[in-house]
Design an enzyme around this catalytic site. Sequence first.
Site, PDB file in Angstrom:
ATOM      1  N   LYS A   1      38.049 -11.841   1.120  1.00  0.00           N
ATOM      2  CA  LYS A   1      38.367 -11.533  -0.272  1.00  0.00           C
ATOM      3  C   LYS A   1      37.248 -10.502  -0.759  1.00  0.00           C
ATOM      4  CE  LYS A   1      41.950 -13.647  -1.335  1.00  0.00           C
ATOM      5  NZ  LYS A   1      43.167 -12.981  -1.388  1.00  0.00           N
TER       6      LYS A   1
ATOM      7  N   TYR B   1      37.453 -16.954   4.019  1.00  0.00           N
ATOM      8  CA  TYR B   1      38.150 -16.564   2.965  1.00  0.00           C
ATOM      9  C   TYR B   1      37.366 -15.606   2.078  1.00  0.00           C
ATOM     10  CZ  TYR B   1      40.774 -17.263  -1.282  1.00  0.00           C
ATOM     11  OH  TYR B   1      41.704 -17.200  -2.523  1.00  0.00           O
TER      12      TYR B   1
ATOM     13  N   SER C   1      39.210 -13.088  -5.109  1.00  0.00           N
ATOM     14  CA  SER C   1      38.821 -14.622  -5.591  1.00  0.00           C
ATOM     15  C   SER C   1      37.217 -14.418  -5.960  1.00  0.00           C
ATOM     16  CB  SER C   1      38.994 -15.535  -4.390  1.00  0.00           C
ATOM     17  OG  SER C   1      38.246 -16.419  -4.614  1.00  0.00           O
TER      18      SER C   1
END
Length: 276
Positions: A170, A166, A153
């Site tokens: 990622k 997150y 991401s």
Amino acid sequence: MTGKLDGRVALVSGSGRGIGREIALKLASEGARLVINDLDADPANETAEAVRATGAEAVVCAGSVTEDGFAERFIKTGMDSFGGLDIIVNNAGYTWDSVVQKMTDEQWQAIIDVHLTAPFRILRAAQPVISAKAKEEAAAGQEVFRKVVNISSIAGTGGNAGQINYSAAKAGILGVTRTMAKEWGRYKVNVNAVAFGPIRTRLTEGSADGDSTIQVEEKEIKVGVNPDLLSQMEHMIPLGRVGTPEEAAGAVYLFCAPESNFISGQHIICGGGFVI
């Protein structure tokens, strides 16, 4: 349909819904045979039926990618059903956001587990199969390329406030990608990553009151981007809008097609030109 993936066996985690479903359908449209996974059996079976409706083959391996033993079961499903393993797409995941001072250990670990530990385990479980197949093919004078596509991401490439868990996961999967490209090059495995920018899915579709949630096992997780904020983001995207799951799947397909046989250890951003 060009049939560029005819007969190839593709395992796609988190493919019952959203981007994962579209990845499965895109690979199937090019002739791949699919192992479909989702946390819940119903959406996994629905995707499998949609794949079969295209004339391709599909089986289901439902369950959480973070469960002990899942990785081995996932690989075994592909081998038992189709006798091969050619493409792995590590797509499963969700977000559980908070600023650092409010984030719990549970939030941190859950997101690291699903986005980073689970792909590691799947790749580890696949190694004996890939190694054995590569040795057989080399002995026969064949050069057969396999593909791994890890999903990252722009939160992993540039960070994002409120997503330390997150973003860390990622970013970590990009390290996994570069390392596995070096470890598995001798097996003729291309290992690459796609980092998504804003894509319209259930994880980004939020309500104005901020009450959008998803159920992950026994947890009710708040998700979604405020529609006003999403609209503001669209103005920052050079192509002028948020991407679709079908477009996201197209980016993954680029790394599964034979044209990518000499590309490995790389990542591309699928975000309409938007970077953070």
